[in-house]
Design an enzyme around this catalytic site. Structure first.
Site, PDB file in Angstrom:
ATOM      1  N   ASP A  95      41.599 -31.106  48.542  1.00  8.51           N
ATOM      2  CA  ASP A  95      42.061 -29.785  48.095  1.00  8.51           C
ATOM      3  C   ASP A  95      41.366 -29.399  46.785  1.00  8.51           C
ATOM      4  O   ASP A  95      40.629 -30.186  46.205  1.00  8.51           O
ATOM      5  CB  ASP A  95      43.592 -29.758  47.946  1.00  8.51           C
ATOM      6  CG  ASP A  95      44.086 -30.716  46.867  1.00  8.51           C
ATOM      7  OD1 ASP A  95      43.502 -31.805  46.736  1.00  8.51           O
ATOM      8  OD2 ASP A  95      45.059 -30.379  46.155  1.00  8.51           O
ATOM      9  N   ASP A 115      39.460 -40.692  62.246  1.00  8.04           N
ATOM     10  CA  ASP A 115      38.388 -39.907  61.626  1.00  8.04           C
ATOM     11  C   ASP A 115      38.476 -38.472  62.123  1.00  8.04           C
ATOM     12  O   ASP A 115      37.630 -38.000  62.866  1.00  8.04           O
ATOM     13  CB  ASP A 115      37.027 -40.529  61.966  1.00  8.04           C
ATOM     14  CG  ASP A 115      35.880 -39.747  61.335  1.00  8.04           C
ATOM     15  OD1 ASP A 115      36.140 -38.961  60.395  1.00  8.04           O
ATOM     16  OD2 ASP A 115      34.732 -39.906  61.795  1.00  8.04           O
ATOM     17  N   GLU A 174      41.568 -38.316  54.070  1.00  9.24           N
ATOM     18  CA  GLU A 174      41.203 -37.448  52.951  1.00  9.24           C
ATOM     19  C   GLU A 174      40.350 -38.258  51.969  1.00  9.24           C
ATOM     20  O   GLU A 174      40.228 -39.486  52.087  1.00  9.24           O
ATOM     21  CB  GLU A 174      42.464 -36.911  52.244  1.00  9.24           C
ATOM     22  CG  GLU A 174      42.142 -35.834  51.214  1.00  9.24           C
ATOM     23  CD  GLU A 174      43.337 -34.975  50.784  1.00  9.24           C
ATOM     24  OE1 GLU A 174      44.434 -35.129  51.353  1.00  9.24           O
ATOM     25  OE2 GLU A 174      43.154 -34.148  49.877  1.00  9.24           O
ATOM     26  N   HIS A 186      39.013 -35.203  55.638  1.00 11.64           N
ATOM     27  CA  HIS A 186      39.822 -34.053  55.215  1.00 11.64           C
ATOM     28  C   HIS A 186      39.335 -33.675  53.816  1.00 11.64           C
ATOM     29  O   HIS A 186      39.840 -34.175  52.807  1.00 11.64           O
ATOM     30  CB  HIS A 186      41.306 -34.425  55.214  1.00 11.64           C
ATOM     31  CG  HIS A 186      42.196 -33.275  54.842  1.00 11.64           C
ATOM     32  ND1 HIS A 186      42.693 -32.381  55.767  1.00 11.64           N
ATOM     33  CD2 HIS A 186      42.659 -32.858  53.641  1.00 11.64           C
ATOM     34  CE1 HIS A 186      43.424 -31.481  55.152  1.00 11.64           C
ATOM     35  NE2 HIS A 186      43.425 -31.732  53.852  1.00 11.64           N
TER      36      HIS A 186
HETATM   37  O1  9MR Z   1      47.700 -40.061  46.824  1.00 10.63           O
HETATM   38  C1  9MR Z   1      48.934 -39.375  46.947  1.00 10.63           C
HETATM   39  C2  9MR Z   1      49.900 -40.263  47.688  1.00 10.63           C
HETATM   40  O2  9MR Z   1      50.203 -41.416  46.941  1.00 10.63           O
HETATM   41  C3  9MR Z   1      51.176 -39.482  47.996  1.00 10.63           C
HETATM   42  O3  9MR Z   1      52.015 -40.277  48.810  1.00 10.63           O
HETATM   43  C4  9MR Z   1      50.833 -38.178  48.690  1.00 10.63           C
HETATM   44  C5  9MR Z   1      52.049 -37.329  49.025  1.00 10.63           C
HETATM   45  O4  9MR Z   1      52.655 -36.871  47.869  1.00 10.63           O
HETATM   46  O5  9MR Z   1      49.945 -37.421  47.893  1.00 10.63           O
HETATM   47  C6  9MR Z   1      48.722 -38.054  47.654  1.00 10.63           C
HETATM   48  O6  9MR Z   1      47.947 -37.260  46.840  1.00 10.63           O
HETATM   49  C7  9MR Z   1      47.464 -36.042  47.375  1.00 10.63           C
HETATM   50  C8  9MR Z   1      47.914 -34.942  46.433  1.00 10.63           C
HETATM   51  O7  9MR Z   1      49.298 -34.798  46.495  1.00 10.63           O
HETATM   52  C9  9MR Z   1      47.217 -33.623  46.694  1.00 10.63           C
HETATM   53  N1  9MR Z   1      45.782 -33.783  46.741  1.00 10.63           N
HETATM   54  C10 9MR Z   1      45.362 -34.764  47.744  1.00 10.63           C
HETATM   55  C11 9MR Z   1      45.946 -36.112  47.409  1.00 10.63           C
HETATM   56  C12 9MR Z   1      45.413 -37.188  48.350  1.00 10.63           C
HETATM   57  O8  9MR Z   1      45.896 -37.058  49.640  1.00 10.63           O
END
Ligand code: 9MR
Ligand code: CA
Length: 605
Positions: free
Chosen positions: A202, A565, A574, A523
């Protein structure tokens, strides 16, 4: 052709003579098929390192068949060995056999050949390299990945190649969200906080996750400074006198510094659009951006990073360093006055508009952030008050992640022994013991494991971003090696890298662009916007995660195989800055140690 465990050369020669006599040698067709069941680091190995491959077998077999390593061009045999049963099974209940060929040290291209257990057919691995520079490109790509994530500037062809792109997110007119309103900055006020890295797939910028990322990268620099002084990354600042890794870090630091409210020292939790953008290019993602609520975690992570930055950047820019330290102290003061402002997005959305639904990075435990900030502030200032906080924190080990940064502080403290108080010997030996004991336990668990790697030995490691658990275990092993000089820990760090690059249950090398079977559909909005190109290189994907929070289709529910994937899969596929940073630490750390080793040898000769 079956491969016996001895006399391989003789048998092969005989077979060749017989075939020649019969007049039908067809070397090309005669090559055995490549088997997905042979798992190994798809980049290869440096000459002096440990070299292992794992063969996944459908059933346990009592036999311990032989294997050979062949030179890829001539097919001649470079090494013969016997496959060893691993003992433990995989999480899917399969048995594995281990091929050890550390003795192969001559640079070149090779493949492994075995008789496939079960059906008796000869099969081979993909080709791998043995060479001193086998990880050099990956080492720089793991840091160059951050350059690709830069907000607010265009990426030009000379630095970004085909991934050149228009600038996205100027972030010079960011709105104060009602949750962040203050007297001097009421809701709707415009503030400027450009630059920085996009967090992940994102486009938002989150202080908490930037915290561990920056700490990890600056610590990599502090531990292996000599090596990083010589590393060229081909980024826009490569021609200046600052090491490239620090130039890259500074791009994010400039943004981070602007996340502080100069009025009171408090730090906004994130700079974000209200909801996630679609899978579109950066310059087309133009939803309004907001500064959201000041939190204690953000202030303390900020304090830790800026205090470390004051130390790291002092030789290059003493003026900026003084400013960083002041900012860190201001954030610390704010956090002392506001010790328990947690980020609770659901509650926030009950009170304020617009609703904010992007990444939360909500953390309920703040003692670890306070410890890390105190540790970095102590190391930079020598102020005893910070040491008192450090001293009273429990010493037991916990592997760092964005929500638990206690050991970022301890790693720093142990690496700067000369700055510790005179009476800290007991504290130090206790903390060191926790580190080394944990590393030893993990190493032993890895030694029993079906893939010969600590990461796989505990199914609980397979969380969202599991590959960063592995990479952080790799850092722990490197630190245990620093502490003890025991080369077994170096081998465990190598095992961890091998895991990430293919010696695992899915057979993927989890770094985009590096390996034979790599993620093609991460992602990652920057990649998704350019479907005609391969994914941007050097990014570690999150990895297997049986919780599958994204609801996508997965090929398996088994802990270490729950990976897909597919672009849909933000819970397993991601990319993220806090996952790339420990990869960069591990791969560059191993390379730095390798370089020292090689230079030591050269001096010796
Ligand atoms: O890395 C984060 C993970 O530990 C959490 O469980 C998850 C849900 O809150 O979010 C992950 O971080 C994401 C973030 O919230 C938004 N940008 C992408 C991050 C990686 O997926
Ligand atoms: Ca925490």
């Amino acid at each position: 052709m079956a491969i016996p465990s001895n006399n391989v050369k003789l048998v092969c020669a005989c077979a060749l003579i017989l075939a020649a006599a019969a007049g039908h040698i067809q070397p090309a067709q005669a090559k055995p098929a490549t088997s997905e069941n042979i798992r190994l680091n798809q980049l290869g190995f440096s000459p002096s390192s440990q070299k292992l491959a794992v063969v996944v077998t459908p059933t346990a077999s009592g036999a311990t068949p032989g294997f050979v390593v062949r030179a890829a061009e001539s097919d001649s045999i470079a090494f013969e060995g016997t496959l060893q049963p691993s003992g433990e099974k995989t999480w899917s209940g399969k048995s594995t056999l281990i091929a050890a060929f550390t003795a192969v040290e001559t640079p070149g291209s090779y493949y492994l050949e075995i008789t496939e257990p079960g059906n008796g057919m000869p099969v081979r691995s993909t080709v791998f390299t043995i060479d001193e520079s086998v990880y050099r490109d990956l080492a720089s790509a793991s840091i160059r990945a951050f350059y690709y994530q830069r907000a607010s500037m265009a990426l030009t062809e000379n630095h970004a190649g085909p991934w050149q792109r228009a600038a996205g997110h100027p972030d010079d007119r960011v709105l104060i969200h009602p949750s962040a309103a203050s007297k001097s900055r009421p809701a709707g006020t415009r503030v400027s906080a450009p630059k920085g890295w996009y967090d992940a797939g994102d486009y938002n910028k989150y202080v908490v996750n930037s915290g561990i990322t920056m700490g990890t990268l600056m610590s990599a620099f502090e531990r292996y400074a000599e090596y990083f002084l010589h590393q060229k990354l081909n980024i826009p600042e490569s021609d200046n006198d600052v090491p490239d890794i620090l130039d890259e870090v500074r791009y994010n630091l400039d943004w981070l510094a602007a996340m502080q409210d100069p009025e009171d020292g408090g730090v906004y939790h994130k700079l974000t659009s209200a909801s996630f953008e679609g899978m579109i290019a950066a310059h087309l993602a133009v939803q309004p951006r907001y500064m959201v609520q000041k939190t204690t975690a953000a202030a303390l992570d900020f304090a830790a990073v800026l205090a470390q930055a004051a130390r790291v950047f002092k030789p290059y820019d003493p003026h900026a360093a003084r400013h960083y330290l002041q900012a860190a102290q201001n954030a610390w003061q704010w956090a002392e006055q506001h010790p328990d402002i947690r980020y609770r997005q659901d509650e926030l959305n009950k009170t304020f508009d617009p609703d904010v639904t992007t990444g939360a990075y909500g953390d309920e435990q703040l003692a670890d952030e306070r410890h890390w900030a105190a540790a970095e502030l102590f190391l930079t200032t020598g102020d005893q008050a910070y040491w008192e906080v450090v001293r009273s924190t429990p010493a037991d080990f916990s592997l760092p992640n964005w929500a638990d940064v206690r050991w970022l502080g301890n790693y720093s403290l142990l690496a700067h022994k000369e700055r510790l108080p005179a009476n800290s010997a007991i504290w130090r030996s206790r903390v060191e013991k926790h580190l080394v004991d944990t590393a030893r336990k993990l190493r032993d668990a890895g030694g029993r494991n079906a893939y010969r790697v600590a990461m796989v030995s505990d199914a609980n490691n397979f969380v969202w971003g599991s590959n960063a658990v592995a990479a952080n275990q790799g850092i722990l092993f490197l630190e245990a090696f620093r502490m003890t000089g025991d080369a077994d820990f170096l081998r465990s760090a190598q095992d961890t890298l091998d895991y990430l690059l293919g010696r695992n249950a899915t057979g993927y090398s989890y770094v985009t662009g590096f390996g034979r079977k790599t993620p093609q559909h991460p992602h990652h909005r920057l990649a998704a916007a350019r479907p005609e190109l391969p994914p941007l290189p050097g990014f570690l994907v999150g990895g297997p995660n049986p919780s599958q929070q994204d609801g996508c289709d997965y090929p398996s529910n088994v802990a270490d195989r729950s990976y897909t994937d597919h672009m849909c899969s933000y819970a397993s596929n991601e990319i993220a800055i806090n996952w790339n940073a420990p990869l960069a630490y591990l791969i560059n750390g191993l390379s730095a140690i390798e370089t020292q080793h090689a230079e030591g040898h050269r001096h010796h000769d």
